[in-house]
Design an enzyme around this catalytic site. Structure first.
Site, PDB file in Angstrom:
ATOM      1  N   ASP A   1     -29.614  -2.462  64.453  1.00  0.00           N
ATOM      2  CA  ASP A   1     -29.218  -3.117  63.255  1.00  0.00           C
ATOM      3  C   ASP A   1     -30.054  -2.712  62.159  1.00  0.00           C
ATOM      4  O   ASP A   1     -30.987  -1.933  61.811  1.00  0.00           O
ATOM      5  CB  ASP A   1     -29.621  -4.526  63.397  1.00  0.00           C
ATOM      6  CG  ASP A   1     -30.776  -4.859  64.042  1.00  0.00           C
ATOM      7  OD1 ASP A   1     -31.804  -4.160  63.919  1.00  0.00           O
ATOM      8  OD2 ASP A   1     -31.138  -6.265  64.250  1.00  0.00           O
ATOM      9  N   GLU A  49     -26.662 -13.978  65.771  1.00  0.00           N
ATOM     10  CA  GLU A  49     -26.873 -15.057  65.210  1.00  0.00           C
ATOM     11  C   GLU A  49     -26.304 -16.199  66.357  1.00  0.00           C
ATOM     12  O   GLU A  49     -25.197 -15.820  66.659  1.00  0.00           O
ATOM     13  CB  GLU A  49     -26.706 -15.637  63.902  1.00  0.00           C
ATOM     14  CG  GLU A  49     -27.561 -14.557  62.855  1.00  0.00           C
ATOM     15  CD  GLU A  49     -28.879 -15.069  62.762  1.00  0.00           C
ATOM     16  OE1 GLU A  49     -29.667 -15.414  63.863  1.00  0.00           O
ATOM     17  OE2 GLU A  49     -29.709 -14.509  61.860  1.00  0.00           O
ATOM     18  N   ASN A  99     -34.986 -17.947  67.115  1.00  0.00           N
ATOM     19  CA  ASN A  99     -33.705 -18.761  67.358  1.00  0.00           C
ATOM     20  C   ASN A  99     -33.011 -18.333  68.394  1.00  0.00           C
ATOM     21  O   ASN A  99     -31.774 -18.791  68.766  1.00  0.00           O
ATOM     22  CB  ASN A  99     -32.854 -19.042  66.169  1.00  0.00           C
ATOM     23  CG  ASN A  99     -32.301 -17.699  65.673  1.00  0.00           C
ATOM     24  OD1 ASN A  99     -32.387 -16.556  66.261  1.00  0.00           O
ATOM     25  ND2 ASN A  99     -31.356 -17.839  64.409  1.00  0.00           N
ATOM     26  N   HIS A 103     -32.059 -15.062  68.734  1.00  0.00           N
ATOM     27  CA  HIS A 103     -30.785 -13.911  68.283  1.00  0.00           C
ATOM     28  C   HIS A 103     -31.498 -12.672  69.208  1.00  0.00           C
ATOM     29  O   HIS A 103     -32.539 -12.423  69.286  1.00  0.00           O
ATOM     30  CB  HIS A 103     -30.788 -13.857  66.505  1.00  0.00           C
ATOM     31  CG  HIS A 103     -31.870 -13.232  65.985  1.00  0.00           C
ATOM     32  ND1 HIS A 103     -31.885 -13.694  64.670  1.00  0.00           N
ATOM     33  CD2 HIS A 103     -32.505 -12.405  66.322  1.00  0.00           C
ATOM     34  CE1 HIS A 103     -33.037 -13.202  64.288  1.00  0.00           C
ATOM     35  NE2 HIS A 103     -33.500 -12.179  65.034  1.00  0.00           N
TER      36      HIS A 103
HETATM   37  C1  GLP Z   1     -34.996  -8.890  63.434  1.00  0.00           C
HETATM   38  C2  GLP Z   1     -34.417  -8.169  64.428  1.00  0.00           C
HETATM   39  C3  GLP Z   1     -34.386  -8.510  65.780  1.00  0.00           C
HETATM   40  C4  GLP Z   1     -35.857  -8.786  66.276  1.00  0.00           C
HETATM   41  C5  GLP Z   1     -36.316 -10.018  65.556  1.00  0.00           C
HETATM   42  C6  GLP Z   1     -37.790 -10.311  66.049  1.00  0.00           C
HETATM   43  O1  GLP Z   1     -34.357 -10.178  63.234  1.00  0.00           O
HETATM   44  N1  GLP Z   1     -33.038  -7.883  63.996  1.00  0.00           N
HETATM   45  O2  GLP Z   1     -34.067  -7.189  66.462  1.00  0.00           O
HETATM   46  O3  GLP Z   1     -36.050  -8.795  67.694  1.00  0.00           O
HETATM   47  O4  GLP Z   1     -36.316  -9.753  64.089  1.00  0.00           O
HETATM   48  O5  GLP Z   1     -38.541  -9.997  65.196  1.00  0.00           O
HETATM   49  P1  GLP Z   1     -40.156  -9.941  65.629  1.00  0.00           P
HETATM   50  O6  GLP Z   1     -40.440  -9.077  66.784  1.00  0.00           O
HETATM   51  O7  GLP Z   1     -40.665  -9.358  64.399  1.00  0.00           O
HETATM   52  O8  GLP Z   1     -40.392 -11.294  65.924  1.00  0.00           O
END
Ligand code: GLP
Length: 236
Positions: free
Chosen positions: A63, A139, A132, A134
């Site tokens: 993404d 979402e 959350n 995701h």
């Molecule tokens: C973002 C990305 C996800 C990722 C999430 C958690 O929202 N789109 O792919 O898993 O963050 O990020 P972090 O690893 O910084 O907690």
């Protein structure tokens, strides 16, 4: 789902890198699905250190925010350049990220999904997990059947990700993301989780019951998923 609980973040990162290494040994021209966020940073660091041969590998990122300039350090194109592309011998033409500067976001998503298929589909997908629940930027919602699409970010995702920006108002409110349908097509999935902030999301995942309000639980329906996490996630 296989569950591997590591002592700490470094061990989780090393193990995740081992999964990638095994995949490349088994299939040097494999297609990797890659993730951003703070969680996989250690995995990328290890991958660079162990000097794997990425010359035959193709990668697709999950993404990116939309819109965001590719030169913006908070964008995922910049992230990948900094942590991975500049550190290993993967070929530029074999790396793909949804184009966060595309004029037509829907057309970009359609093209992205098609390109994944044309390249033979994803052999190994690395995922993180949002607070959350995701995955990528899918979402919580009533339905999680989409392939690559434009998404409105949840308020709590904007809150969580604002730590990377100067202030909350700079966080884009939309993203281009592989959908749950895209992710479920990957042949193998490794999901990484580290720290107490992910405990609630991982607890839901471990119930092994689909709940579209916690998107990661969709992975219960996939035949080859490994959760690699640290003790903190498990409250230890
Ligand atoms: C973002 C990305 C996800 C990722 C999430 C958690 O929202 N789109 O792919 O898993 O963050 O990020 P972090 O690893 O910084 O907690």
């Amino acid at each position: 789902m296989r569950i591997i609980v590591c002592d700490n973040y470094d061990e989780m990162s090393r193990l995740a890198a081992e999964f990638v290494k095994s995949q490349i040994i088994m299939k040097p021209n494999c297609v990797l699905g890659l993730a951003t966020g703070s969680t996989p940073v250690g995995m990328y660091k290890t991958l660079a250190e162990i000097k794997l041969d990425f010359s035959g590998v193709t990668s697709f990122n999950l993404d990116d925010y939309y819109p965001i300039e590719r030169a913006n350090p908070q964008g995922y194109f910049y992230f990948m350049k900094e942590h991975f592309y500049s550190k290993v011998n993967i070929k530029g033409e074999n790396t793909f990220i949804p184009n966060s500067e595309a004029k037509d976001a829907n057309a970009e998503c359609e093209k992205y999904e098609k390109t994944i298929t044309e390249k033979g589909g994803i052999d190994l997908q690395i995922l993180g997990i949002g607070q959350n629940g995701h995955i990528a930027f899918n979402e919580p919602g009533d339905e999680l059947t989409a392939d690559t699409h434009v998404v409105d970010l949840a308020e709590n995702t904007i809150d969580a990700n604002s730590r990377f920006f100067d202030n909350r108002s700079q966080v884009p409110t939309q993203a281009l993301t592989m959908g749950v349908a895209t992710i479920m097509k990957a042949r193998k999935i490794v999901i990484l989780a580290s720290g107490a902030g992910k405990a609630a999301a991982v607890k839901s995942l471990l119930k092994n019951k689909v709940n579209t309000q916690v998107p990661a639980t969709m992975l219960c329906m996939h035949p080859d998923v490994t959760l690699i996490c640290d003790k903190e996630v498990m409250g230890k």
